[in-house]
Design an enzyme around this catalytic site. Structure first.
Site, PDB file in Angstrom:
ATOM      1  N   SER A  36       0.857  -1.180   0.000  1.00  0.00           N
ATOM      2  CA  SER A  36       0.000   0.000   0.000  1.00  0.00           C
ATOM      3  C   SER A  36       0.888   1.223   0.000  1.00  0.00           C
ATOM      4  CB  SER A  36      -0.901   0.047   1.240  1.00  0.00           C
ATOM      5  OG  SER A  36      -1.886  -0.950   1.172  1.00  0.00           O
ATOM      6  N   GLU A  61      -0.893  18.728  -6.458  1.00  0.00           N
ATOM      7  CA  GLU A  61      -2.243  18.770  -7.004  1.00  0.00           C
ATOM      8  C   GLU A  61      -3.199  17.787  -6.325  1.00  0.00           C
ATOM      9  OE1 GLU A  61       0.964  19.945  -9.743  1.00  0.00           O
ATOM     10  OE2 GLU A  61       0.598  18.069  -8.674  1.00  0.00           O
ATOM     11  N   SER A  62      -2.757  16.966  -5.393  1.00  0.00           N
ATOM     12  CA  SER A  62      -3.541  16.054  -4.562  1.00  0.00           C
ATOM     13  C   SER A  62      -2.762  14.773  -4.271  1.00  0.00           C
ATOM     14  CB  SER A  62      -4.926  15.757  -5.119  1.00  0.00           C
ATOM     15  OG  SER A  62      -5.730  15.235  -4.071  1.00  0.00           O
ATOM     16  N   HIS A 105      -3.311   0.068  -3.432  1.00  0.00           N
ATOM     17  CA  HIS A 105      -3.335  -1.105  -2.559  1.00  0.00           C
ATOM     18  C   HIS A 105      -3.284  -2.303  -3.495  1.00  0.00           C
ATOM     19  CE1 HIS A 105      -4.464   1.555   0.720  1.00  0.00           C
ATOM     20  NE2 HIS A 105      -5.361   2.072  -0.108  1.00  0.00           N
ATOM     21  N   CYS A 133      -6.205  18.111  -8.740  1.00  0.00           N
ATOM     22  CA  CYS A 133      -6.939  19.368  -8.740  1.00  0.00           C
ATOM     23  C   CYS A 133      -6.327  20.297  -9.787  1.00  0.00           C
ATOM     24  CB  CYS A 133      -6.869  20.033  -7.366  1.00  0.00           C
ATOM     25  SG  CYS A 133      -7.624  19.040  -6.078  1.00  0.00           S
TER      26      CYS A 133
END
Length: 116
Positions: free
Chosen positions: A55, A62-63, A68, A83
């Protein structure tokens, strides 16, 4: 309607299980995917589980990109949330699919922060 971001959800199937269980390789692929999409990488955190699975998250200006894996099933759940208009998240998803040697994937997009 205007939105703040795009969230790509990818169900990636029939991947190479050895790749899906290699923490270092997955981290490299995820960081490179972010860069290929035009993102600016800020932080990286990945963990390998015992006996298998990885994970991790790549935090971008931008985010984020998150993953996983279930190597025993040849499956990975991948999220790419961006974003603004400078990053193309589907490029990151396509890059990841290619590097995981996925034979199939279900990809959907959710618009985030929708305003009039």
């Amino acid at each position: 309607m205007k939105n703040l971001g795009r969230h790509i959800l990818a169900e990636v199937y029939d991947c190479d299980p050895n790749i899906l269980n290699d923490r270092e390789l997955i981290e490299e692929i995820m960081v490179k995917a972010a860069l290929e999409a035009g993102a600016e990488v800020r932080e990286v955190a990945f963990h390998k589980f015992s006996p298998q699975g990885v994970s991790g998250v790549v935090v971008i200006s931008e985010s984020h990109l998150a993953i996983h894996t279930w190597p025993e099933l040849g499956y990975a759940a991948v999220d790419v949330f961006t974003c603004g208009d400078t990053v193309e998240p589907i490029i990151a998803v396509d890059y990841i699919r290619d590097k995981f040697k996925a034979r199939r994937a279900l990809v959907s997009e959710v618009k985030r922060g929708i305003f009039d």
